[in-house]
Design a protein around this motif. Structure first.
Motif, PDB file in Angstrom:
ATOM      1  N   ALA A  26       0.842  -1.120  -0.025  1.00 50.74           N
ATOM      2  CA  ALA A  26       0.032   0.172   0.099  1.00 50.74           C
ATOM      3  C   ALA A  26       0.770   1.279  -0.023  1.00 50.74           C
ATOM      4  O   ALA A  26       1.808   1.194   0.357  1.00 50.74           O
ATOM      5  CB  ALA A  26      -1.003  -0.117   1.055  1.00 50.74           C
ATOM      6  N   LEU A  27       0.312   2.517  -0.533  1.00 51.81           N
ATOM      7  CA  LEU A  27       0.879   3.912  -0.378  1.00 51.81           C
ATOM      8  C   LEU A  27      -0.127   4.569   0.358  1.00 51.81           C
ATOM      9  O   LEU A  27      -1.269   4.972  -0.366  1.00 51.81           O
ATOM     10  CB  LEU A  27       1.217   4.073  -1.964  1.00 51.81           C
ATOM     11  CG  LEU A  27       1.857   5.354  -2.052  1.00 51.81           C
ATOM     12  CD1 LEU A  27       3.451   5.242  -1.192  1.00 51.81           C
ATOM     13  CD2 LEU A  27       2.139   5.650  -3.640  1.00 51.81           C
ATOM     14  N   SER A  28       0.219   5.206   1.434  1.00 53.15           N
ATOM     15  CA  SER A  28      -0.563   5.917   2.183  1.00 53.15           C
ATOM     16  C   SER A  28      -0.102   7.213   2.058  1.00 53.15           C
ATOM     17  O   SER A  28       1.391   7.497   2.831  1.00 53.15           O
ATOM     18  CB  SER A  28      -0.869   5.708   3.557  1.00 53.15           C
ATOM     19  OG  SER A  28      -1.422   6.452   4.341  1.00 53.15           O
ATOM     20  N   ASN A  29      -0.614   8.498   1.321  1.00 45.32           N
ATOM     21  CA  ASN A  29       0.121   9.553   0.876  1.00 45.32           C
ATOM     22  C   ASN A  29       1.679   9.252   0.393  1.00 45.32           C
ATOM     23  O   ASN A  29       1.653   8.667  -0.587  1.00 45.32           O
ATOM     24  CB  ASN A  29       0.261  10.344   2.300  1.00 45.32           C
ATOM     25  CG  ASN A  29      -1.334  10.852   2.454  1.00 45.32           C
ATOM     26  OD1 ASN A  29      -2.096  11.073   1.849  1.00 45.32           O
ATOM     27  ND2 ASN A  29      -1.640  10.569   3.767  1.00 45.32           N
ATOM     28  N   ASP A  30       2.639   9.464   1.248  1.00 46.27           N
ATOM     29  CA  ASP A  30       3.999   9.153   0.713  1.00 46.27           C
ATOM     30  C   ASP A  30       4.614   7.812   1.492  1.00 46.27           C
ATOM     31  O   ASP A  30       5.864   7.587   1.309  1.00 46.27           O
ATOM     32  CB  ASP A  30       4.850  10.289   0.998  1.00 46.27           C
ATOM     33  CG  ASP A  30       4.432  11.447  -0.140  1.00 46.27           C
ATOM     34  OD1 ASP A  30       3.971  11.126  -1.105  1.00 46.27           O
ATOM     35  OD2 ASP A  30       4.850  12.368   0.349  1.00 46.27           O
ATOM     36  N   MET A  31       3.961   7.191   2.185  1.00 46.75           N
ATOM     37  CA  MET A  31       4.431   5.971   3.120  1.00 46.75           C
ATOM     38  C   MET A  31       3.847   4.866   2.507  1.00 46.75           C
ATOM     39  O   MET A  31       2.753   4.393   2.102  1.00 46.75           O
ATOM     40  CB  MET A  31       3.634   6.235   4.448  1.00 46.75           C
ATOM     41  CG  MET A  31       4.239   4.865   5.175  1.00 46.75           C
ATOM     42  SD  MET A  31       3.303   5.034   7.147  1.00 46.75           S
ATOM     43  CE  MET A  31       1.567   5.006   6.623  1.00 46.75           C
ATOM     44  N   LEU A  32       5.083   3.835   2.036  1.00 46.67           N
ATOM     45  CA  LEU A  32       4.957   2.676   1.519  1.00 46.67           C
ATOM     46  C   LEU A  32       4.702   1.608   2.550  1.00 46.67           C
ATOM     47  O   LEU A  32       5.463   1.466   3.767  1.00 46.67           O
ATOM     48  CB  LEU A  32       6.254   2.311   0.647  1.00 46.67           C
ATOM     49  CG  LEU A  32       6.089   0.660  -0.075  1.00 46.67           C
ATOM     50  CD1 LEU A  32       4.980   0.961  -1.009  1.00 46.67           C
ATOM     51  CD2 LEU A  32       7.345   0.563  -0.768  1.00 46.67           C
ATOM     52  N   VAL A  33       3.849   0.516   2.500  1.00 41.95           N
ATOM     53  CA  VAL A  33       3.753  -0.294   3.702  1.00 41.95           C
ATOM     54  C   VAL A  33       3.388  -1.428   2.835  1.00 41.95           C
ATOM     55  O   VAL A  33       2.702  -2.003   1.900  1.00 41.95           O
ATOM     56  CB  VAL A  33       2.411   0.054   4.411  1.00 41.95           C
ATOM     57  CG1 VAL A  33       1.876  -1.023   5.412  1.00 41.95           C
ATOM     58  CG2 VAL A  33       2.346   1.422   4.903  1.00 41.95           C
ATOM     59  N   GLU A  34       4.121  -2.620   3.518  1.00 43.03           N
ATOM     60  CA  GLU A  34       4.050  -4.045   2.840  1.00 43.03           C
ATOM     61  C   GLU A  34       3.601  -4.849   4.322  1.00 43.03           C
ATOM     62  O   GLU A  34       3.984  -4.793   5.236  1.00 43.03           O
ATOM     63  CB  GLU A  34       5.400  -4.441   2.506  1.00 43.03           C
ATOM     64  CG  GLU A  34       5.711  -3.787   1.280  1.00 43.03           C
ATOM     65  CD  GLU A  34       7.236  -4.176   0.652  1.00 43.03           C
ATOM     66  OE1 GLU A  34       7.115  -5.494   0.454  1.00 43.03           O
ATOM     67  OE2 GLU A  34       8.108  -3.517   0.604  1.00 43.03           O
ATOM     68  N   GLN A  35       2.308  -5.428   3.909  1.00 42.85           N
ATOM     69  CA  GLN A  35       1.895  -6.395   4.806  1.00 42.85           C
ATOM     70  C   GLN A  35       1.958  -7.582   4.468  1.00 42.85           C
ATOM     71  O   GLN A  35       1.124  -7.965   3.476  1.00 42.85           O
ATOM     72  CB  GLN A  35       0.513  -5.838   5.330  1.00 42.85           C
ATOM     73  CG  GLN A  35      -0.364  -6.843   6.404  1.00 42.85           C
ATOM     74  CD  GLN A  35       0.202  -6.912   7.607  1.00 42.85           C
ATOM     75  OE1 GLN A  35       0.525  -5.662   8.184  1.00 42.85           O
ATOM     76  NE2 GLN A  35       0.495  -7.968   8.067  1.00 42.85           N
ATOM     77  N   SER A  36       2.539  -8.788   5.163  1.00 39.43           N
ATOM     78  CA  SER A  36       2.440 -10.068   4.774  1.00 39.43           C
ATOM     79  C   SER A  36       1.231 -10.898   5.021  1.00 39.43           C
ATOM     80  O   SER A  36       0.385 -10.426   6.047  1.00 39.43           O
ATOM     81  CB  SER A  36       3.684 -10.506   5.542  1.00 39.43           C
ATOM     82  OG  SER A  36       4.968 -10.134   5.026  1.00 39.43           O
ATOM     83  N   ALA A  37       1.165 -11.808   4.200  1.00 36.92           N
ATOM     84  CA  ALA A  37      -0.291 -12.371   4.790  1.00 36.92           C
ATOM     85  C   ALA A  37       0.088 -13.307   6.175  1.00 36.92           C
ATOM     86  O   ALA A  37       1.093 -13.686   6.207  1.00 36.92           O
ATOM     87  CB  ALA A  37      -0.724 -13.411   3.763  1.00 36.92           C
ATOM     88  N   PHE A  38      -0.942 -13.814   6.768  1.00 38.19           N
ATOM     89  CA  PHE A  38      -0.769 -14.491   7.839  1.00 38.19           C
ATOM     90  C   PHE A  38      -0.725 -15.897   7.262  1.00 38.19           C
ATOM     91  O   PHE A  38      -1.666 -16.337   6.573  1.00 38.19           O
ATOM     92  CB  PHE A  38      -1.956 -14.131   8.872  1.00 38.19           C
ATOM     93  CG  PHE A  38      -2.160 -12.770   9.525  1.00 38.19           C
ATOM     94  CD1 PHE A  38      -1.079 -12.918  10.760  1.00 38.19           C
ATOM     95  CD2 PHE A  38      -2.562 -11.796   9.088  1.00 38.19           C
ATOM     96  CE1 PHE A  38      -0.904 -11.592  11.247  1.00 38.19           C
ATOM     97  CE2 PHE A  38      -2.212 -10.434   9.761  1.00 38.19           C
ATOM     98  CZ  PHE A  38      -1.545 -10.394  10.794  1.00 38.19           C
ATOM     99  N   ASP A  39      -0.007 -16.738   8.069  1.00 39.63           N
ATOM    100  CA  ASP A  39       0.017 -18.344   7.536  1.00 39.63           C
ATOM    101  C   ASP A  39      -0.910 -19.076   8.390  1.00 39.63           C
ATOM    102  O   ASP A  39      -1.038 -19.157   9.520  1.00 39.63           O
ATOM    103  CB  ASP A  39       1.494 -18.711   8.137  1.00 39.63           C
ATOM    104  CG  ASP A  39       1.816 -19.943   7.753  1.00 39.63           C
ATOM    105  OD1 ASP A  39       1.284 -20.510   6.499  1.00 39.63           O
ATOM    106  OD2 ASP A  39       2.727 -20.710   8.279  1.00 39.63           O
ATOM    107  N   VAL A  40      -1.875 -19.375   7.428  1.00 39.69           N
ATOM    108  CA  VAL A  40      -3.007 -20.252   7.933  1.00 39.69           C
ATOM    109  C   VAL A  40      -3.024 -21.575   6.896  1.00 39.69           C
ATOM    110  O   VAL A  40      -2.712 -21.484   5.927  1.00 39.69           O
ATOM    111  CB  VAL A  40      -4.340 -19.447   7.857  1.00 39.69           C
ATOM    112  CG1 VAL A  40      -4.430 -18.466   8.911  1.00 39.69           C
ATOM    113  CG2 VAL A  40      -4.845 -18.983   6.568  1.00 39.69           C
ATOM    114  N   ILE A  41      -4.003 -22.397   7.540  1.00 39.52           N
ATOM    115  CA  ILE A  41      -4.027 -23.577   6.545  1.00 39.52           C
ATOM    116  C   ILE A  41      -5.460 -23.230   5.653  1.00 39.52           C
ATOM    117  O   ILE A  41      -6.367 -22.919   6.379  1.00 39.52           O
ATOM    118  CB  ILE A  41      -4.247 -24.922   7.481  1.00 39.52           C
ATOM    119  CG1 ILE A  41      -3.192 -25.350   8.059  1.00 39.52           C
ATOM    120  CG2 ILE A  41      -4.773 -26.100   6.561  1.00 39.52           C
ATOM    121  CD1 ILE A  41      -3.164 -26.313   9.049  1.00 39.52           C
TER     122      ILE A  41
END
Length: 105
Positions: free
Chosen positions: A49-64
């Motif tokens: 994601a890009l929020s204004n000028d901030m780049l954010v990477e969110q990994s997926a949670f490990d689930v079955i």
């Protein structure tokens, strides 16, 4: 899109609307179209994601994974609920990613 504050789109839509090579470049291109915040969902990779000028990477949670149908819809709903409940942008992303992961179980 010019009137949206937040755009949540799939990686595929970004490739179609803003084919810039790198996802960060696509985020910036989509943001130039109007939204302050742009989120690209990446399936089992989470989201970027890009929020204004901030780049954010969110990994997926490990689930079955039993069924990933409608995980995107759950992500959209959870992000919206979290964001309008005065959670900050990064926290809202984490909540949405967790909800989508749980929906796959």
């Amino acid at each position: 899109m010019a009137l949206a504050d937040v755009l949540i789109a799939s990686e595929q839509l970004a490739i179609e609307l803003a084919p810039r090579g790198e996802l960060q470049d696509s985020l910036q291109e989509l943001q130039r179209m109007g939204p302050n915040h742009v989120i690209l969902t990446l399936g089992k990779e989470g989201c970027i994601a890009l929020s204004n000028d901030m780049l954010v990477e969110q990994s997926a949670f490990d689930v079955i994974v039993v069924d990933n149908g409608n995980a995107g819809g759950v992500f959209h709903g959870a992000f919206t609920a979290a964001y309008i409940s005065d959670n900050d942008f990064v926290a809202s992303l984490k909540i949405a990613t967790a909800a989508a992961a749980l929906s796959c179980r």
